[in-house]
Design an enzyme around this catalytic site. Structure first.
Site, PDB file in Angstrom:
ATOM      1  N   GLY A 263      29.328  42.809  30.277  1.00  0.00           N
ATOM      2  CA  GLY A 263      30.213  42.383  29.200  1.00  0.00           C
ATOM      3  C   GLY A 263      30.315  43.320  28.019  1.00  0.00           C
ATOM      4  N   GLY A 299      30.264  46.541  33.859  1.00  0.00           N
ATOM      5  CA  GLY A 299      31.354  47.100  34.638  1.00  0.00           C
ATOM      6  C   GLY A 299      32.213  47.958  33.729  1.00  0.00           C
ATOM      7  N   CYS A 368      60.776  42.878  36.347  1.00  0.00           N
ATOM      8  CA  CYS A 368      61.638  41.839  35.772  1.00  0.00           C
ATOM      9  C   CYS A 368      60.838  40.721  35.120  1.00  0.00           C
ATOM     10  CB  CYS A 368      62.549  41.292  36.865  1.00  0.00           C
ATOM     11  SG  CYS A 368      63.407  42.601  37.721  1.00  0.00           S
TER      12      CYS A 368
HETATM   13  C1  LIG Z   1      32.652  40.624  35.552  1.00  0.00           C
HETATM   14  C2  LIG Z   1      31.186  40.484  35.615  1.00  0.00           C
HETATM   15  C3  LIG Z   1      30.354  41.475  35.088  1.00  0.00           C
HETATM   16  C4  LIG Z   1      30.888  42.715  34.411  1.00  0.00           C
HETATM   17  O1  LIG Z   1      31.606  42.451  33.257  1.00  0.00           O
HETATM   18  P1  LIG Z   1      32.041  43.675  32.319  1.00  0.00           P
HETATM   19  O2  LIG Z   1      32.698  43.024  31.175  1.00  0.00           O
HETATM   20  O3  LIG Z   1      32.977  44.514  33.107  1.00  0.00           O
HETATM   21  O4  LIG Z   1      30.811  44.405  31.953  1.00  0.00           O
HETATM   22  C5  LIG Z   1      28.995  41.316  35.209  1.00  0.00           C
HETATM   23  N1  LIG Z   1      28.467  40.226  35.795  1.00  0.00           N
HETATM   24  C6  LIG Z   1      29.226  39.238  36.309  1.00  0.00           C
HETATM   25  C7  LIG Z   1      28.585  38.066  36.938  1.00  0.00           C
HETATM   26  C8  LIG Z   1      30.612  39.325  36.232  1.00  0.00           C
HETATM   27  O5  LIG Z   1      31.362  38.341  36.721  1.00  0.00           O
END
Ligand SMILES: *Cc1c(COP(=O)(O)O)cnc(C)c1O
Length: 444
Positions: A263, A299, A368
């Site tokens: 996150g 991520g 569109c």
């Molecule tokens: C989406 C997700 C992440 C990664 O989130 P980011 O904001 O891209 O860092 C990590 N753990 C879980 C369980 C997720 O669903």
């Protein structure tokens, strides 16, 4: 009259500021915008636009910086890259080579992560609705851990693991009921979100798990949302998790690990962002002295700023007093502005364009839908037809969210590494859009 969304709280960063904040980008007087040592014009000349371009050097550097921050905080923490941010095999290979594990949310992502070279033992399977075939696949592959999100899923997993004669290492994903202060569509840690096990019922479910066949509860997991810019929600969530670990241990349960989630946000618009050191500090302050194995699952932070979407203007049109730049890229390529009201930096690829006086315009795609808008009231120079633009920070939740809406083929993908570059996914041929379709024979 400016559009409401165009009224800035702070002025938008300039092209120069956007480029300076991204070390893998630079502007060259002759060659225009470069990623590492590669002119983006050379890429566009050869593969056309729209095209995703991603910097291997940036990804390697971010992964190393995160690992270094965790090491410096003396945290025994593994990095599990959240595959859904960008699941390209080349990106996964970079993660594997850099020593990262993976967090996957589907059977497809599990297969991808393993194909990318990530050891199954370093893969965590998360997600709110894993199907039976996916749980079976995970157990067959020998994934390191399954993060279970409900009592129902726990029962399902126990049945499957028991029948297969396997033990599933399980962390319970708790919902700590904190507000991550991010966009409503990407907050996941509040009690009214679909994710995780209610905080109040986690302890009893953990004890229940310990008695189930095929299940070995090893710890807790949480993930409170995405694009989080301040440490306060993390600290609050980890403090609640630490309390739960203490309660569980006091009642005789073994809790070996906590999966701290992802996150961590990035600075799309130059906003102040939390550093990996601050993230590590928040973990250390709350969970650091509890003899826990730890994992983090970023991520976006690892790959978001590494990628961009290269596009060309199809035409520039004026309606009333608004100027529209219509690109050959659209919401089917990059969905984030339409889906999350996301702000992305947009920079001319030509140094000449980047140096000319700017005026506000709306940057839109040809699909569109009025939602097919990349930016409103954005300051851009006058652009000729076929002028190229780079839509920045498109490395995460970019190509993975693309669709073929309006029968638009998936864009090409390119990886840049120093002075080298390579097409890592060819532009989808039009014919493949309907290759799997059949018209029922009785229509004739
Ligand atoms: C989406 C997700 C992440 C990664 O989130 P980011 O904001 O891209 O860092 C990590 N753990 C879980 C369980 C997720 O669903």
């Amino acid at each position: 009259m400016p559009h409401p969304a165009a009224v800035p709280h702070d002025p938008d960063p300039t092209f120069g500021e956007l480029i300076a904040a991204r070390p893998h980008l630079s502007m060259h007087a002759m060659d225009g915008l470069l990623m590492e040592g590669v002119p983006l014009n050379a890429v566009a000349d050869e593969v056309g636009t729209p095209a995703w371009v991603i910097s291997a050097g940036s990804i390697r550097g971010r992964l190393r910086a995160l690992q270094a921050a965790l090491d410096e905080a003396a945290l025994p923490a593994r990095v599990h890259y959240a595959v859904k941010a960008n699941d390209h095999l080349a990106v996964l290979r970079l993660m594997a080579l850099g020593g990262a594990g993976a967090d996957v949310v589907s059977g497809g992502e599990l297969r991808r992560a393993m194909l990318g070279g990530i050891d199954a033992g370093h893969i965590v399977f998360s997600g709110v609705g894993k199907a039976e075939w996916e749980l079976r696949l995970a157990l067959e592959a020998g994934v390191g851990q399954v993060n279970v999100e409900s009592a129902e899923e726990l029962a399902m997993l126990s049945g499957i693991a028991h029948a297969m004669g396997r033990m599933a290492r399980v962390a319970l994903r708790i919902n700590p009921d904190v507000d991550a202060g991010t966009h409503a569509k990407i907050t996941t840690g509040r009690a009214d979100n679909k994710f995780g096990i209610a905080y109040g019922s986690a302890a009893s479910l953990y004890a229940h798990a310990a008695g189930l066949p095929g299940i070995e509860p090893v710890g807790l997991a949480l993930h409170i949302g995405s694009q989080i810019l301040s440490m306060a929600p993390y600290r609050a969530a980890y403090a609640r998790t630490a309390d739960l670990v203490r309660d569980l241990r006091a009642s005789g349960q073994s809790v070996r690990m906590v999966d701290c989630g992802g996150g961590l946000g990035i600075g799309y618009r130059g906003e102040p962002v939390a550093s990996p050191a601050a993230f590590a500090g928040a973990i250390r302050a709350t969970l650091g002295s509890m003899e826990l194995e730890l994992a983090v699952e970023p991520g976006r932070w690892l790959v978001g700023s590494a990628g961009l979407l290269l596009a060309s203007s199809v035409l520039v049109k004026s309606t009333g007093d608004r100027r529209f730049v219509v690109l050959d890229a659209a919401m089917n390529d990059l969905l984030r502005p339409a889906m999350y009201d996301a702000w992305h930096g947009i920079v001319p690829v030509s140094a000449v364009d980047a140096a000319r006086p700017v005026a506000p315009c709306d940057i839109v795609g040809p699909v569109c839908e009025s939602g097919d808008t990349f930016a409103r009231g954005r300051a851009l120079p006058p652009l000729a037809r076929n002028a190229r633009l780079a839509i920045l920070d498109a490395g995460a939740y970019g190509s993975v969210m693309s669709s073929t809406y309006n029968a638009r083929p998936l864009a090409a993908e390119v990886l840049v590494d120093g002075d080298r570059w390579s097409v890592i996914r060819a532009r989808q041929p039009l014919e493949s859009l309907w290759a799997g379709e059949t018209v029922p024979g009785w229509f004739e």
